[in-house]
Design a protein around this motif. Sequence first.
Motif, PDB file in Angstrom:
ATOM      1  N   ARG A 146      -7.156   9.852   5.975  1.00  0.00           N
ATOM      2  CA  ARG A 146      -8.309   9.648   7.002  1.00  0.00           C
ATOM      3  C   ARG A 146      -9.178   8.436   6.541  1.00  0.00           C
ATOM      4  O   ARG A 146      -9.362   7.457   7.668  1.00  0.00           O
ATOM      5  N   ALA A 147      -9.446   8.527   5.440  1.00  0.00           N
ATOM      6  CA  ALA A 147     -10.388   7.491   4.857  1.00  0.00           C
ATOM      7  C   ALA A 147      -9.710   6.108   5.041  1.00  0.00           C
ATOM      8  O   ALA A 147     -10.140   5.106   5.235  1.00  0.00           O
ATOM      9  N   ALA A 148      -8.207   6.156   4.306  1.00  0.00           N
ATOM     10  CA  ALA A 148      -7.673   4.999   4.259  1.00  0.00           C
ATOM     11  C   ALA A 148      -7.046   4.333   5.448  1.00  0.00           C
ATOM     12  O   ALA A 148      -7.253   3.260   5.868  1.00  0.00           O
ATOM     13  N   THR A 149      -6.880   5.311   6.365  1.00  0.00           N
ATOM     14  CA  THR A 149      -6.583   4.674   7.706  1.00  0.00           C
ATOM     15  C   THR A 149      -7.448   3.918   8.477  1.00  0.00           C
ATOM     16  O   THR A 149      -7.553   2.878   9.150  1.00  0.00           O
ATOM     17  N   MET A 150      -8.841   4.437   8.399  1.00  0.00           N
ATOM     18  CA  MET A 150      -9.899   4.034   8.844  1.00  0.00           C
ATOM     19  C   MET A 150     -10.447   2.519   8.125  1.00  0.00           C
ATOM     20  O   MET A 150     -10.856   1.610   8.715  1.00  0.00           O
ATOM     21  N   LEU A 151     -10.097   2.631   6.778  1.00  0.00           N
ATOM     22  CA  LEU A 151     -10.280   1.102   6.194  1.00  0.00           C
ATOM     23  C   LEU A 151      -9.002   0.172   6.592  1.00  0.00           C
ATOM     24  O   LEU A 151      -9.500  -0.977   7.006  1.00  0.00           O
ATOM     25  N   LEU A 152      -7.882   0.642   7.139  1.00  0.00           N
ATOM     26  CA  LEU A 152      -6.970  -0.264   7.510  1.00  0.00           C
ATOM     27  C   LEU A 152      -7.162  -0.685   8.900  1.00  0.00           C
ATOM     28  O   LEU A 152      -7.036  -1.852   9.346  1.00  0.00           O
ATOM     29  N   LEU A 153      -7.579   0.173   9.709  1.00  0.00           N
ATOM     30  CA  LEU A 153      -8.002  -0.251  11.001  1.00  0.00           C
ATOM     31  C   LEU A 153      -9.125  -1.258  11.294  1.00  0.00           C
ATOM     32  O   LEU A 153      -9.103  -1.929  12.212  1.00  0.00           O
ATOM     33  N   GLY A 154      -9.771  -1.333  10.252  1.00  0.00           N
ATOM     34  CA  GLY A 154     -10.925  -2.272  10.247  1.00  0.00           C
ATOM     35  C   GLY A 154     -10.555  -3.831   9.608  1.00  0.00           C
ATOM     36  O   GLY A 154     -11.201  -4.703   9.793  1.00  0.00           O
ATOM     37  N   LEU A 155      -9.356  -3.850   8.891  1.00  0.00           N
ATOM     38  CA  LEU A 155      -8.906  -5.231   8.293  1.00  0.00           C
ATOM     39  C   LEU A 155      -8.222  -6.165   9.331  1.00  0.00           C
ATOM     40  O   LEU A 155      -7.727  -5.534  10.470  1.00  0.00           O
ATOM     41  N   PRO A 156      -8.357  -7.458   9.301  1.00  0.00           N
ATOM     42  CA  PRO A 156      -7.704  -8.224  10.002  1.00  0.00           C
ATOM     43  C   PRO A 156      -6.122  -8.407   9.864  1.00  0.00           C
ATOM     44  O   PRO A 156      -5.778  -7.923   8.683  1.00  0.00           O
ATOM     45  N   LEU A 205       0.639  -1.204   0.016  1.00  0.00           N
ATOM     46  CA  LEU A 205       0.059   0.202   0.076  1.00  0.00           C
ATOM     47  C   LEU A 205       0.802   1.470   0.127  1.00  0.00           C
ATOM     48  O   LEU A 205       0.413   2.495  -0.359  1.00  0.00           O
ATOM     49  N   LEU A 206       2.029   1.117   0.374  1.00  0.00           N
ATOM     50  CA  LEU A 206       3.169   2.350   0.333  1.00  0.00           C
ATOM     51  C   LEU A 206       3.322   2.916  -1.029  1.00  0.00           C
ATOM     52  O   LEU A 206       3.721   3.894  -1.428  1.00  0.00           O
ATOM     53  N   GLU A 207       3.028   1.892  -1.833  1.00  0.00           N
ATOM     54  CA  GLU A 207       3.179   2.194  -3.637  1.00  0.00           C
ATOM     55  C   GLU A 207       2.093   2.466  -4.326  1.00  0.00           C
ATOM     56  O   GLU A 207       2.001   2.249  -5.507  1.00  0.00           O
ATOM     57  N   ALA A 208       0.789   2.427  -3.548  1.00  0.00           N
ATOM     58  CA  ALA A 208      -0.407   2.137  -4.341  1.00  0.00           C
ATOM     59  C   ALA A 208      -1.055   3.848  -4.184  1.00  0.00           C
ATOM     60  O   ALA A 208      -1.023   4.457  -3.282  1.00  0.00           O
ATOM     61  N   ASP A 209      -1.838   3.877  -5.378  1.00  0.00           N
ATOM     62  CA  ASP A 209      -2.490   5.056  -5.191  1.00  0.00           C
ATOM     63  C   ASP A 209      -3.760   5.002  -4.383  1.00  0.00           C
ATOM     64  O   ASP A 209      -4.061   4.033  -4.062  1.00  0.00           O
ATOM     65  N   PHE A 210      -4.502   6.119  -4.097  1.00  0.00           N
ATOM     66  CA  PHE A 210      -5.772   6.039  -3.451  1.00  0.00           C
ATOM     67  C   PHE A 210      -6.932   5.562  -4.250  1.00  0.00           C
ATOM     68  O   PHE A 210      -7.446   6.387  -5.024  1.00  0.00           O
ATOM     69  N   ASP A 211      -6.925   4.268  -4.592  1.00  0.00           N
ATOM     70  CA  ASP A 211      -7.861   3.639  -5.886  1.00  0.00           C
ATOM     71  C   ASP A 211      -8.370   2.451  -5.290  1.00  0.00           C
ATOM     72  O   ASP A 211      -7.776   1.410  -4.756  1.00  0.00           O
ATOM     73  N   ALA A 212      -9.582   2.280  -5.475  1.00  0.00           N
ATOM     74  CA  ALA A 212     -10.347   1.227  -4.688  1.00  0.00           C
ATOM     75  C   ALA A 212      -9.903  -0.156  -5.468  1.00  0.00           C
ATOM     76  O   ALA A 212      -9.922  -1.324  -4.766  1.00  0.00           O
ATOM     77  N   GLU A 213      -9.639  -0.336  -6.754  1.00  0.00           N
ATOM     78  CA  GLU A 213      -9.199  -1.625  -7.328  1.00  0.00           C
ATOM     79  C   GLU A 213      -7.732  -1.898  -6.674  1.00  0.00           C
ATOM     80  O   GLU A 213      -7.819  -3.197  -6.474  1.00  0.00           O
ATOM     81  N   ALA A 214      -7.022  -1.172  -6.695  1.00  0.00           N
ATOM     82  CA  ALA A 214      -5.561  -1.198  -6.292  1.00  0.00           C
ATOM     83  C   ALA A 214      -5.628  -1.922  -4.685  1.00  0.00           C
ATOM     84  O   ALA A 214      -5.171  -2.675  -4.463  1.00  0.00           O
ATOM     85  N   PHE A 215      -6.602  -0.915  -3.934  1.00  0.00           N
ATOM     86  CA  PHE A 215      -6.714  -1.532  -2.422  1.00  0.00           C
ATOM     87  C   PHE A 215      -7.267  -2.941  -2.188  1.00  0.00           C
ATOM     88  O   PHE A 215      -6.589  -3.689  -1.595  1.00  0.00           O
ATOM     89  N   PHE A 219     -13.931   5.551  -2.328  1.00  0.00           N
ATOM     90  CA  PHE A 219     -12.866   6.007  -3.000  1.00  0.00           C
ATOM     91  C   PHE A 219     -13.174   7.058  -4.032  1.00  0.00           C
ATOM     92  O   PHE A 219     -12.079   7.689  -4.542  1.00  0.00           O
ATOM     93  N   GLY A 220     -14.393   7.233  -4.610  1.00  0.00           N
ATOM     94  CA  GLY A 220     -14.876   8.155  -5.549  1.00  0.00           C
ATOM     95  C   GLY A 220     -15.114   9.500  -4.943  1.00  0.00           C
ATOM     96  O   GLY A 220     -14.813   9.848  -3.770  1.00  0.00           O
ATOM     97  N   THR A 221     -15.713  10.227  -5.629  1.00  0.00           N
ATOM     98  CA  THR A 221     -15.916  11.605  -5.415  1.00  0.00           C
ATOM     99  C   THR A 221     -17.463  11.982  -5.372  1.00  0.00           C
ATOM    100  O   THR A 221     -18.076  12.917  -4.775  1.00  0.00           O
TER     101      THR A 221
END
Length: 548
Positions: A371-381, A291-301, A512-514
């Motif tokens: 903030r959005a990406a961190t909230m997603l990560l904190l929900g992951l196993p 994820l350090l080399e990924a864009d803020f992109d739903a498909e990539a995540f 991830f969209g607008t």
Amino acid sequence: MTDHNTAEWWRQAAVYQIYPRSFADANGDGIGDIPGIVSRADYLAELGIDAVWLSPFYPSALADGGYDVADYRDVDPRLGTLEDFDRMVAALHARGIRVVVDIVPNHTSDQHAWFQEALAAGRGSAARDRYIFREGTGPDGSLPPSDWVSTFGGAAWERVADGQWYFHHFAVEQPDLNWSNPEVREDFLTTLRFWSDRGVDGFRIDVAHMLTKDFPDPLPSRAELDAMPQDGAHPLLDRDDVHEVYAEWRAVFNSYDPPRTAVAEAWVRTPERRAKYASAESLGQAFNFDLLEADFDAEAFRHIIADNLAQAAATGSSTTWVLSNHDVTRHATRYGLPPLNGRAEKQGAAWVRAGGPEDQLDRETGLRRARAATMLLLGLPGSTYLYQGEELGLHEVADIAADERQDPAFFRGGEYDGLGRDGCRVPLPWSASGESFGFGAGRSHLPQPAWFADAAVEVQAADPSSTLSLYRRALGLRRRLQTDEGLEWVDTGRSDVLRFRRPNGWEVITNFGTSEHEIGEEANRIVLGELRDGRLPGENTVWLALRA
């Protein structure tokens, strides 16, 4: 709810990385220290983390930010004493926070007693065999043994007074150790026991894929070396025999109750190679840097998440999630810059590591996405690694004068093109005023920008909408909601909106969209995040949980 008091606490832990020289300065000399960490123990407890990971605090000439270690079993006197370290461990343990320390086994400082002995002992000595010395090439040996280049730029070989050359993968002040030498291997076992006996709960292994080496005769050229596959037999990188070393380490870890943990920093080419470091017979866990080399992109995540959860399942380990650390541009800044996609690999890597030009940075968008990406990560196993200051939403500090920079990557180039890594290592702002914004009594060792006043801890602690308040709520909820390491994807009808469900019904939705995303009647299950008339705004995350 997961029990964080078991021997497997690390599987779904929230670990907070402290860069000691930039966290808190207790004595006012401009450098963060161990007593400074103790003074902020309550802050760490209020944040809601499970463990801290300390970047190197050992005696060091600071040729590479402390990763040039002169003594592996002591504390840099500028940072404190062993007694201070013991007080810190006790203070953190008293608050339910475990302690992970950085071990730097690939190389020492050139100030280490062993290297100084090697210089004095001369050719063919036992002291030189602890390192990698070679004769030079050319009629009089005045040319380096090969044309290899250091990660930080310049030649990877340095000549000493008697004409021999030593190998250094990183800075010239960081000679590589010879891990074929039994004395080297035994000494690190002693170091692991030393810190484990002082109450350390785990270890982060710096460049874990680099230790063992095999130097053929003659040495390959740089071009030949770069063309070699990294399949376990490369002369320098990710060799299979490194796991013989880690099997010895694992025996030491398992001799303690509870067993000490370890996580590998292993930049390797394939999931199969990474799995070797994460196996129970080796270090047990390995960093996932995807994820350090990924864009803020739903498909990539989604691809990265699914792939790494599958890797963890195959090894019996748990995966790790990380968006920022001491080596890369802070993710609030990365997400506010133009995307990486479509650019050359080398250029993209430089952008991630060194930041981008201020005139192309959208700070508001970057922070919202962070903030959005961190909230997603904190929900992951799996376990999540947080870097100091990201809970304040800090951006990269790019405006540092050349004569105030410290990172060898800035001065020498190499793989860390551009501005180097100082921008993510600037000392934290604790208060809105003062010469160093509460970091210490005087000026900090790296300059802090004026905008730090608005990002300071005291400012954000009083604001329920701040990034600090969000992290505190999220980490507190995560402890209560954390469950078995399962994940089920839920269809959203949109390619730019991800939704997943954990086994106890906890759900995470990231837009991830607008454009807004309709949540509907499930809005009454929201426990973190905000909606607009039942719709999730773009570039935002919400958590849903079963209501009592």
